[in-house]
Design a protein around this motif. Structure first.
Motif, PDB file in Angstrom:
ATOM      1  N   SER A 263       0.916  -1.205  -0.050  1.00  0.00           N
ATOM      2  CA  SER A 263       0.096  -0.034   0.027  1.00  0.00           C
ATOM      3  C   SER A 263       0.873   1.294  -0.125  1.00  0.00           C
ATOM      4  O   SER A 263       1.949   1.277   0.288  1.00  0.00           O
ATOM      5  N   TRP A 264       0.286   2.231  -0.275  1.00  0.00           N
ATOM      6  CA  TRP A 264       1.058   3.395  -0.352  1.00  0.00           C
ATOM      7  C   TRP A 264       1.566   3.958   0.973  1.00  0.00           C
ATOM      8  O   TRP A 264       2.563   4.428   1.146  1.00  0.00           O
ATOM      9  N   GLN A 265       0.672   3.610   2.077  1.00  0.00           N
ATOM     10  CA  GLN A 265       1.043   4.052   3.151  1.00  0.00           C
ATOM     11  C   GLN A 265       2.024   2.843   3.774  1.00  0.00           C
ATOM     12  O   GLN A 265       3.107   3.574   4.682  1.00  0.00           O
ATOM     13  N   GLU A 266       2.308   1.848   3.336  1.00  0.00           N
ATOM     14  CA  GLU A 266       3.268   0.993   3.766  1.00  0.00           C
ATOM     15  C   GLU A 266       4.613   1.430   3.179  1.00  0.00           C
ATOM     16  O   GLU A 266       5.863   1.362   3.949  1.00  0.00           O
TER      17      GLU A 266
ATOM     18  N   VAL B 147       5.251   4.765   2.506  1.00  0.00           N
ATOM     19  CA  VAL B 147       5.444   5.743   3.104  1.00  0.00           C
ATOM     20  C   VAL B 147       6.193   5.602   4.687  1.00  0.00           C
ATOM     21  O   VAL B 147       7.069   6.042   5.053  1.00  0.00           O
ATOM     22  N   ASP B 148       5.491   4.626   5.429  1.00  0.00           N
ATOM     23  CA  ASP B 148       6.061   4.223   6.594  1.00  0.00           C
ATOM     24  C   ASP B 148       7.396   3.769   6.645  1.00  0.00           C
ATOM     25  O   ASP B 148       8.366   4.002   7.376  1.00  0.00           O
TER      26      ASP B 148
ATOM     27  N   ASP C 143       8.762  11.817   1.507  1.00  0.00           N
ATOM     28  CA  ASP C 143       8.217  10.408   1.563  1.00  0.00           C
ATOM     29  C   ASP C 143       6.948  10.134   0.877  1.00  0.00           C
ATOM     30  O   ASP C 143       7.017   9.227   0.063  1.00  0.00           O
ATOM     31  N   GLU C 144       5.970  11.187   1.007  1.00  0.00           N
ATOM     32  CA  GLU C 144       4.599  11.130   0.265  1.00  0.00           C
ATOM     33  C   GLU C 144       4.735  10.936  -1.432  1.00  0.00           C
ATOM     34  O   GLU C 144       4.142   9.939  -1.924  1.00  0.00           O
TER      35      GLU C 144
ATOM     36  N   THR D 179       4.662   7.245  -3.955  1.00  0.00           N
ATOM     37  CA  THR D 179       3.770   7.408  -5.059  1.00  0.00           C
ATOM     38  C   THR D 179       4.837   6.936  -6.206  1.00  0.00           C
ATOM     39  O   THR D 179       4.563   6.013  -6.999  1.00  0.00           O
TER      40      THR D 179
END
Length: 222
Positions: A80-83, A85-86, A97-98, A102
């Protein structure tokens, strides 16, 4: 050039290599081989290094992505995008990071869709043309001229058509050290050292004034 002048230059190169003769791939824990996973990890590292951020942070982030399991394009694309980013945040790569999360997802999907997840197929498409290699690499989102140059500088250890490569950033390091800005002369001063190792050491001198000053001080004391 006098013999003394060449000896001085060789001393600077030797001190630099002794202290900083390590590729960024090796520092990031990438055992570089002409196989899909190490090549992909190098592409990600080149992407990270090309941002306006300290090299040590980019290297730590490349390690963090690997530790998070994001070590091949399939896993990167499926995360996932959040994974993403983390994982970037754990490496200290917070400023970008964001956007980078992507871009890494888009790049992984491109590699899977166009080259079956294998950068060796991109290499085959270039058919030995380094300029074409450089162009194809820049089709990845987030890989511009700087990122392509970083990738080629490091991959020359396993893709001989890219070697010997001492790029513009490495020549900036040579200038800072008072060394000749001619790739052939630099390679001659480095003896049997692999071009990728020499280029990486020179880049470290270009990026960090302390590296250059310490090298010159130690070479002068010999």
């Amino acid at each position: 050039m006098t013999a003394a002048g060449r000896d001085d230059e060789e001393s600077v190169v030797r001190v630099l290599l002794d202290a900083h003769g390590e590729t960024y791939a090796h520092e990031a824990g990438i055992a570089l081989r002409n196989t899909p996973q190490p090549l992909y990890r190098l592409l990600v590292l080149a992407h990270l290094l090309s941002a306006r951020i300290r090299g040590s942070v980019a290297v730590a982030t490349a390690r963090a992505l690997h530790e998070a399991g994001l070590r091949d394009p399939r896993r990167m694309a499926e995360a996932s995008w959040q994974e993403r980013v983390d994982a970037l945040g754990r490496g200290g790569y917070r400023r970008y990071d964001e956007r980078t999360a992507t871009q890494l997802g888009e790049g992984a999907e491109l590699l899977l869709d166009r080259w079956g997840g294998d950068l060796r197929r991109l290499r085959a498409e270039a058919d030995g043309d380094v300029d074409e290699l450089r162009r194809l690499l820049q089709e990845f989102t987030g890989i511009g001229p700087s990122g392509a140059a970083i990738f080629l500088r490091e991959v020359q250890a396993v893709w001989p058509e890219a070697a010997p490569l001492v790029d513009d950033k490495a020549l900036q390091g040579a200038r800072r050290l008072g060394l000749p800005e001619d790739p052939d002369r630099l390679l001659g001063l480095a003896g049997r050292t692999e071009p990728a190792v020499l280029a990486s050491a020179l880049v470290r001198a270009a990026l960090d004034k302390d590296v250059a000053e310490d090298t010159l001080r130690r070479a002068g004391s010999r």
